[in-house]
Design a protein around this motif. Structure first.
Motif, mmCIF file in Angstrom:
data_model
loop_
_atom_site.group_PDB
_atom_site.id
_atom_site.type_symbol
_atom_site.label_atom_id
_atom_site.label_comp_id
_atom_site.label_asym_id
_atom_site.label_seq_id
_atom_site.Cartn_x
_atom_site.Cartn_y
_atom_site.Cartn_z
ATOM 1 N N ILE A 200 0.821 -1.190 -0.083
ATOM 2 C CA ILE A 200 0.201 -0.084 -0.069
ATOM 3 C C ILE A 200 0.885 1.016 0.060
ATOM 4 O O ILE A 200 1.859 1.348 0.751
ATOM 5 C CB ILE A 200 -1.020 -0.114 1.400
ATOM 6 C CG1 ILE A 200 -1.893 -1.178 1.240
ATOM 7 C CG2 ILE A 200 -1.793 1.338 1.305
ATOM 8 C CD1 ILE A 200 -2.675 -1.363 2.166
ATOM 9 N N GLU A 201 0.404 2.095 -0.672
ATOM 10 C CA GLU A 201 0.973 3.534 -0.789
ATOM 11 C C GLU A 201 0.820 4.355 0.655
ATOM 12 O O GLU A 201 -0.369 4.384 1.161
ATOM 13 C CB GLU A 201 0.506 4.317 -1.911
ATOM 14 C CG GLU A 201 1.043 5.643 -2.319
ATOM 15 C CD GLU A 201 0.538 6.259 -3.528
ATOM 16 O OE1 GLU A 201 1.216 7.385 -3.911
ATOM 17 O OE2 GLU A 201 -0.687 6.045 -3.726
ATOM 18 N N PRO A 202 1.654 5.014 1.115
ATOM 19 C CA PRO A 202 1.424 6.032 2.323
ATOM 20 C C PRO A 202 0.428 6.880 1.916
ATOM 21 O O PRO A 202 0.543 7.507 1.082
ATOM 22 C CB PRO A 202 2.886 6.398 2.643
ATOM 23 C CG PRO A 202 3.830 5.516 1.972
ATOM 24 C CD PRO A 202 3.033 5.245 0.661
ATOM 25 N N VAL B 151 -4.826 -10.885 6.193
ATOM 26 C CA VAL B 151 -4.064 -10.392 4.676
ATOM 27 C C VAL B 151 -2.782 -9.743 4.877
ATOM 28 O O VAL B 151 -2.669 -8.852 5.560
ATOM 29 C CB VAL B 151 -5.103 -9.230 4.177
ATOM 30 C CG1 VAL B 151 -4.677 -8.881 2.579
ATOM 31 C CG2 VAL B 151 -6.503 -9.895 3.844
ATOM 32 N N PRO B 152 -1.721 -10.307 4.257
ATOM 33 C CA PRO B 152 -0.509 -10.118 4.641
ATOM 34 C C PRO B 152 -0.266 -8.593 3.788
ATOM 35 O O PRO B 152 -0.544 -8.494 2.745
ATOM 36 C CB PRO B 152 0.489 -10.985 4.034
ATOM 37 C CG PRO B 152 -0.214 -12.083 3.836
ATOM 38 C CD PRO B 152 -1.643 -11.780 3.803
ATOM 39 N N THR B 153 0.102 -7.310 4.665
ATOM 40 C CA THR B 153 0.087 -6.341 4.079
ATOM 41 C C THR B 153 1.186 -5.451 4.524
ATOM 42 O O THR B 153 1.833 -5.498 5.896
ATOM 43 C CB THR B 153 -1.187 -5.423 4.613
ATOM 44 O OG1 THR B 153 -2.302 -6.441 4.232
ATOM 45 C CG2 THR B 153 -1.066 -4.069 3.728
ATOM 46 N N GLU B 154 1.837 -4.626 3.656
ATOM 47 C CA GLU B 154 3.101 -3.755 3.989
ATOM 48 C C GLU B 154 2.675 -2.174 3.321
ATOM 49 O O GLU B 154 1.939 -2.093 2.249
ATOM 50 C CB GLU B 154 4.513 -4.013 3.512
ATOM 51 C CG GLU B 154 4.592 -4.209 2.246
ATOM 52 C CD GLU B 154 5.967 -4.594 1.592
ATOM 53 O OE1 GLU B 154 7.151 -3.642 2.108
ATOM 54 O OE2 GLU B 154 6.371 -5.614 1.195
ATOM 55 N N ASP C 112 7.708 3.189 -2.117
ATOM 56 C CA ASP C 112 8.009 2.977 -3.594
ATOM 57 C C ASP C 112 7.003 2.091 -4.158
ATOM 58 O O ASP C 112 7.296 1.071 -4.603
ATOM 59 C CB ASP C 112 9.228 2.148 -3.540
ATOM 60 C CG ASP C 112 9.772 2.105 -5.024
ATOM 61 O OD1 ASP C 112 9.503 3.012 -6.011
ATOM 62 O OD2 ASP C 112 10.811 1.359 -5.284
ATOM 63 N N VAL C 113 5.551 2.640 -4.089
ATOM 64 C CA VAL C 113 4.585 1.785 -4.644
ATOM 65 C C VAL C 113 4.704 1.789 -6.163
ATOM 66 O O VAL C 113 4.387 1.189 -6.869
ATOM 67 C CB VAL C 113 3.383 2.315 -4.224
ATOM 68 C CG1 VAL C 113 2.095 1.794 -5.078
ATOM 69 C CG2 VAL C 113 3.057 2.021 -2.852
ATOM 70 N N VAL C 114 5.254 2.866 -6.773
ATOM 71 C CA VAL C 114 5.448 3.052 -8.260
ATOM 72 C C VAL C 114 6.181 1.773 -8.711
ATOM 73 O O VAL C 114 5.998 1.203 -9.775
ATOM 74 C CB VAL C 114 6.050 4.432 -8.513
ATOM 75 C CG1 VAL C 114 6.115 4.506 -10.087
ATOM 76 C CG2 VAL C 114 5.007 5.459 -8.212
#
Length: 301
Positions: free
Chosen positions: A145-147, A167-170, A174-176
């Motif tokens: 996920i983007e901040p 749901v594993p999530t970070e 650097d989402v782009v």
């Protein structure tokens, strides 16, 4: 948390179902056939570790998004602007919209339509709609996920909520780069799966496929470099790993063509072709795959 899912197909139903299973108030905005089945029986979520009917709300009216603090935006990439326009009159001012879509530019396009906070997400999940109100999970499920800290709920808070729901999530700055990494995986698999009508595990074993995928990846990386995008990780290894972790998955493009629906190919291989042309980077393999899928779409009517 009150959550709405706009475009509750396979991806939206999976994540909406996981959040509802964890106790959140979830509204799925979906096609009428899915809504009728969910209202009657609940959402059937057939995951790898469980098979349950989950009670949640469903509607085919975009106005049902009203009051949601978090909106999972899961429509097909060609529908981003039109779906955003449908939601605009009904969104809470402090809502956060999280784009769970294929492609690299959906969040940017949605920000041009809405004043609310929009954050991009990279989705790694294998799912399909096995019938009305029935989502089947084939593997994986992690999100990047983007901040975002401008909405009533932050990306960090959403990530913790998703993790608690299984749901594993970070959250990554650097989402782009991550979106481009996912785009390259889609470009390598989606068209070939659609053209051959084969799942990833079978497809990857066919003669010549590894070389074609290698050519696709090389073109995509060249275009990304020309765009000034740093693609993280070992992309060729990630491409090989998809067939190992999702062997029974048909690409979303294959699923669309098998149902006679338009695909997102213009936002996958087609985007690489357009960006390559703008930057002077040749993309002949992506062009052929894009063209063949467009021919199959036209044949399907």
């Amino acid at each position: 948390m009150k959550i709405a899912v706009m475009g509750a197909g396979a991806v939206g139903c999976y994540y909406g179902g996981m959040l509802a299973r964890a106790g959140h108030e979830v509204m799925l905005i979906a096609r009428p056939a899915h809504v009728a089945a969910i209202e009657r029986d609940g959402l059937r979520l057939e995951a790898q570790g469980f098979d349950e009917h989950i009670r949640l709300s469903a509607s085919s009216d975009p106005a049902a998004v009203a009051g949601a603090e978090l909106v999972l935006f899961c429509v097909k990439s060609p529908d981003t602007e039109s779906a955003g326009d449908l939601l605009r009159p009904h969104l809470a001012p402090g809502a956060l919209l999280l784009t769970l879509q294929n492609g690299v530019d959906n969040a940017e396009r949605l920000r041009k339509r809405l004043p609310q906070a929009v954050a991009a997400a990279v989705v790694y999940v294998a799912t399909e709609m096995a019938g009305p109100g029935h989502v089947k999970h084939h593997g994986r499920g992690e999100l990047v996920i983007e901040p975002s800290n401008t909405a009533a709920v932050s990306s960090e808070a959403v990530a913790q909520m998703l993790i608690a729901a299984g749901v594993p999530t970070e959250v990554s700055p650097d989402v782009v780069g991550a979106l481009w990494a996912k785009l390259i995986l889609n470009c390598a698999y989606n068209a070939l799966s659609a053209i051959s009508r084969q799942p990833y595990g079978v497809l990857a074993q066919a003669a010549g496929v590894a070389d074609v995928m290698g050519d696709v990846v090389a073109e995509c990386l060249a275009v990304a470099e020309a765009e000034g995008v740093r693609v993280p990780g070992d992309v060729p290894a990630a491409v090989r790993r998809i067939a190992e972790t999702m062997p029974n998955q048909f690409s979303s493009t294959a699923q669309d063509l098998m149902r006679g629906k338009p695909s997102e190919i213009d936002h996958l291989n087609g985007l690489v072709v357009r960006r390559g042309a703008a930057r002077g980077v040749p993309t002949p393999v992506n062009r052929v795959l894009h063209t063949l899928v467009k021919l199959l779409e036209a044949k399907a009517g």
